[in-house]
Structures are given as structure tokens and as C-alpha cells.
Design an enzyme around this catalytic site. Structure first.
Site, PDB file in Angstrom:
ATOM      1  N   ASN A  10       3.075  -4.054   1.685  1.00  0.00           N
ATOM      2  CA  ASN A  10       2.336  -4.553   0.508  1.00  0.00           C
ATOM      3  C   ASN A  10       3.176  -4.992  -0.691  1.00  0.00           C
ATOM      4  OD1 ASN A  10       0.267  -3.832   2.164  1.00  0.00           O
ATOM      5  ND2 ASN A  10      -0.490  -2.130   0.947  1.00  0.00           N
ATOM      6  N   HIS A  34       6.426   3.956   1.869  1.00  0.00           N
ATOM      7  CA  HIS A  34       5.599   2.749   1.676  1.00  0.00           C
ATOM      8  C   HIS A  34       6.495   1.513   1.842  1.00  0.00           C
ATOM      9  CE1 HIS A  34       2.491   0.103   0.707  1.00  0.00           C
ATOM     10  NE2 HIS A  34       2.084   0.573  -0.456  1.00  0.00           N
ATOM     11  N   ASN A  87       1.067  -9.211  -3.216  1.00  0.00           N
ATOM     12  CA  ASN A  87       2.110  -9.135  -4.240  1.00  0.00           C
ATOM     13  C   ASN A  87       3.157 -10.240  -4.083  1.00  0.00           C
ATOM     14  OD1 ASN A  87       1.258  -7.058  -5.983  1.00  0.00           O
ATOM     15  ND2 ASN A  87       1.916  -5.480  -4.528  1.00  0.00           N
ATOM     16  N   THR A 134      -4.312   3.951  -4.142  1.00  0.00           N
ATOM     17  CA  THR A 134      -4.005   4.149  -5.554  1.00  0.00           C
ATOM     18  C   THR A 134      -5.304   4.253  -6.336  1.00  0.00           C
ATOM     19  OG1 THR A 134      -1.894   3.025  -5.411  1.00  0.00           O
ATOM     20  CG2 THR A 134      -2.976   2.968  -7.558  1.00  0.00           C
ATOM     21  N   TYR A 147       6.006  -3.813  -2.149  1.00  0.00           N
ATOM     22  CA  TYR A 147       6.731  -2.883  -3.027  1.00  0.00           C
ATOM     23  C   TYR A 147       8.213  -2.812  -2.624  1.00  0.00           C
ATOM     24  CZ  TYR A 147       2.027  -2.224  -4.504  1.00  0.00           C
ATOM     25  OH  TYR A 147       0.764  -2.493  -4.971  1.00  0.00           O
TER      26      TYR A 147
END
Ligand SMILES: Cc1cc2nc3c(=O)[nH]c(=O)nc-3n(C[C@H](O)[C@H](O)[C@H](O)COP(=O)(O)O)c2cc1C
Length: 360
Positions: free
Chosen positions: A177, A174, A234, A25, A179
Site C-alpha cells: 500500500n 507492512h 498512495n 488504521t 508505505y
């Protein structure tokens, strides 16, 4: 003879080497649309075998961070087309990483009418940067209804079709991580009591249905997935059945025969270690391409490839800071250091201005 620098096979694709640029990102997509600056950035790095784009949202609801790109509108598809053209002209193949941020978001980062959705209404610890008001605490997301789940799966499938229209060679889901996809896998974020929550067979269902829908849309040779077993990024804590849950996922993803699994190991960034046993389990149970990432230099990449631990190596920060990383690794040349202060700031500084080696 270097394996790293020799041609590689990825399903039906031939890659110019065994090195992938990991998804990163960079928050340069003004109004969530890929820009000319991004054409330059990816073009500079297209000596990789494979480039996986930064996380790119399949839905307005998935745009959790400021200035991340989407792939749900015609303008976004047009923007990406210019990037895939520039990358293909230099010989790399390119996959778009479909990242729906789920609860890792703030309303100030979302377009009007979009909602922060997640499996359950559990807010993440910590905060999210917003352009309008700086750091803000993560709000509690809305728990997705079964209708929201169906809509989201359809958005992933449409984004996959858009990716092909934009000239991508495939998509990477994805599932890592912290999400949306991982929020369904993990019990701290998935407290549902319907068919999408509870035992791993149900917590894995959303991810597997997204994989099935995207495979149905564009074919199994164009769909990969990124996973982070033992990842804690996260606010995703470790838990007892982690290894068993991811072993289940490895088996089910193997049955779907999707193109690749890309494993994340963020221990070089200070995260807890990822046991070698889980990487070996994926290698054993998943019969198609395995990509490993996290903290690789050229020597370790060569050694893991020659030991047969994986088929490709993905590299993040060294690619960010060295547009000509492939040449530098081939020559054993010194590397530019990444500048963390400009990872996510708008404009060319720390993005397209990392110097390449001088031509001899
Ligand atoms: C600036 C930055 C942005 C990142 N963004 C993403 C992302 O969008 N999607 C993703 O899966 N991983 C993302 N990552 C993680 C990288 O893909 C990679 O796993 C990590 O940097 C470790 O690899 P490295 O040691 O080669 O840098 C990001 C990493 C960095 C440094």
C-alpha cells in the site's frame, strides 16, 4: 463442514477459525498511544481466529497520519499489553502490523525531532490530512542515508521485541500500500544508485534486511509480511517488471521461511485488478502460510479456502462494521454497513458502537 469456521494452524499457533481481521488504521490512538477505547474495539472483534492490528509505527519517523499508534515507547507497549490481554481472553491470536509511513506523511503529524524519510526525495501526489490544518500536500521526503537505513532496520527489530513484550503473538511487516517498505520495492519511489536501488535484487534488499533483522530478534514463527503486488495506492503506478519483481520477492521470502505472506487485492475498492497468476505464483513458491484479502464474503472465503488458494482469509470492512462478524457469517445473518465518514474520526462513534446481533 465449513473450513472457514474450523480451527486453523498458523505455524506454532492454533487459531479458533480461518478468519483474520485485516489491519485497519482507525486513528483513535491519542498521542500515538493505544487507549481504553481501543481495548474495547479489539476485544469486541476477538472471535476472529487472528487479529492484525492497524498500522503501528516502529519509529517516531514513521507516524505519517494523525493519531496512529506506535510501538517504540514504554507507554505504547503498556497500552498494547491491555489490548492483547483483552483479545487473548476471548481466544483470538494477535499480530501487530508494523507500518512505517515513509513519504506518506506530513510534518504536522510528526512529533518534534522526527523526519519524513524515504528511499529517494520523491513526493507523493495528493495530500495528507492533518488535525492542525486539514488537508496538506505531501512534502518531498528526505532521501535516507545508509546510516538512516541501518537505524530504521534496528527500529523494526526493536519494535518486534517490543511487540513480544506487549503480548503479541507476532508482527506483520507492512510491505504493501505504498508505505516505506514498498517505497523501496517500487522503481518510481526508489531511484537510488547505491546498494539499495536499481535492479530488484537491490530494491528488495531493505525489505529483506528488515525481515531478517526482525526474524533474528523474535524468530521466524513470529514474523509475517503484507505485500500488494499490482497495488497502486498512495501514488504507486503499475510498471512492466511488476510480476517478475514480486516473483523474486516470493522466492526470497520463502528462503527466509517467515511465517506468512498476506496479499492485498484492492480491486473491490476500485483499484486495478490483481492478476490471479501472481497470487498463484505466491502459492506455489511460498511454502508457509498464505493469507488472501480483499472483498471477501463468507461464500467466496469458503470457496477459496476449499480450492486451496490460501490458508487463511483476511477481512477488513465487514469486521469494522460487525463486531460479531464470525457469528453473522455462521448464521448467514445480515451485516451492518460500514460508515466511511467515521473511519478515521476520534471517539467511539463508528468505532465501538456498531451493534452486535441481539442474543436469542
Ligand atoms: C478504514 C481502513 C483502514 C485501513 N488501514 C490499513 C492499514 O493500516 N494497513 C493495511 O495494510 N491495510 C489497511 N486497510 C486495507 C484493509 O486491510 C483491506 O485490505 C481492505 O479493506 C480490503 O479488504 P475488505 O474488502 O475486506 O475491506 C484499511 C482499510 C480500511 C477500510
Amino acid at each position: 463442514m465449513s473450513i472457514l469456521h474450523s480451527k486453523a494452524v498458523l505455524g506454532p499457533l492454533i487459531l479458533q477459525n480461518h478468519l483474520a481481521m485485516a489491519p485497519m488504521t482507525r486513528s483513535r490512538a491519542t498521542d500515538n498511544i493505544p487507549t481504553a477505547l481501543m481495548v474495547e474495539y479489539y476485544g469486541q472483534r476477538a472471535t476472529a481466529g487472528l487479529i492484525v492490528t492497524e498500522g503501528t509505527s516502529p519509529s517516531p519517523n514513521g507516524l505519517g497520519y494523525p493519531r496512529i499508534p506506535g510501538i517504540f515507547s514504554p507507554a505504547q507497549v503498556e497500552g498494547w499489553k491491555r489490548i492483547t490481554d483483552a483479545v487473548h481472553a476471548k481466544g483470538a491470536k494477535m499480530f501487530v502490523q508494523l507500518m512505517h509511513c515513509g513519504r506518506i506523511a506530513h510534518p504536522l503529524n510528526l512529533p518534534t525531532g522526527a523526519h519524513i524519510l524515504a528511499p529517494s526525495a520523491v513526493a507523493a501526489d495528493g495530500g495528507m490530512y492533518t488535525d492542525a490544518e486539514g488537508m496538506k500536500p505531501h512534502p518531498a521526503p528526505q532521501a535516507m542515508t545508509e546510516a538512516d537505513i541501518k537505524t530504521s532496520i534496528a527500529e523494526f527489530a526493536q519494535a518486534a521485541k517490543n511487540a513480544v513484550a506487549a503480548g503479541f503473538d507476532g508482527i506483520e511487516l507492512h510491505g504493501a500500500n505504498g508505505y516505506l517498505l514498498e517505497q523501496f520495492i517500487r522503481p518510481n519511489t526508489n531511484q537510488r544508485t547505491d546498494g539499495y536501488g536499481g535492479p530488484i535484487e537491490k530494491r528488495a534488499r531493505f525489505v529483506l534486511e528488515v525481515a531478517e533483522a526482525t526474524i533474528a530478534a523474535i524468530g521466524k514463527d513470529k514474523v509475517g509480511i503484507r505485500l500488494s503486488p499490482f497495488g497502486v495506492f498512495n501514488d504507486m503506478p503499475l510498471y512492466d517488471s511488476m510480476e517478475a519483481d514480486y516473483t523474486y520477492l516470493a522466492k526470497r521470502l520463502n528462503t527466509l521461511e517467515l511465517l506468512y505472506i498476506h496479499l492485498v487485492d484492492h480491486s473491490p475498492m476500485g483499484a486495478p485488478p490483481v492478476p490471479d497468476t501472481i497470487k498463484a505464483t505466491f502459492r506455489k513458491l511460498f511454502k508457509r502460510t498464505l493469507i488472501l484479502s480483499g472483498g471477501y464474503d463468507a461464500a467466496r472465503a469458503e470457496s477459496d479456502l476449499s480450492a486451496g488458494k490460501c490458508d487463511l482469509i483476511a477481512v477488513g470492512r465487514p469486521f469494522l462494521a460487525n463486531p460479531d462478524l464470525v457469528t453473522r457469517w455462521k448464521m448467514g445473518a445480515a451485516l451492518n454497513a460500514p460508515d466511511m465518514a467515521t473511519f478515521y474520526t476520534p471517539g467511539p462513534k463508528g468505532y465501538t458502537d456498531y451493534p452486535a446481533l441481539k442474543q436469542y
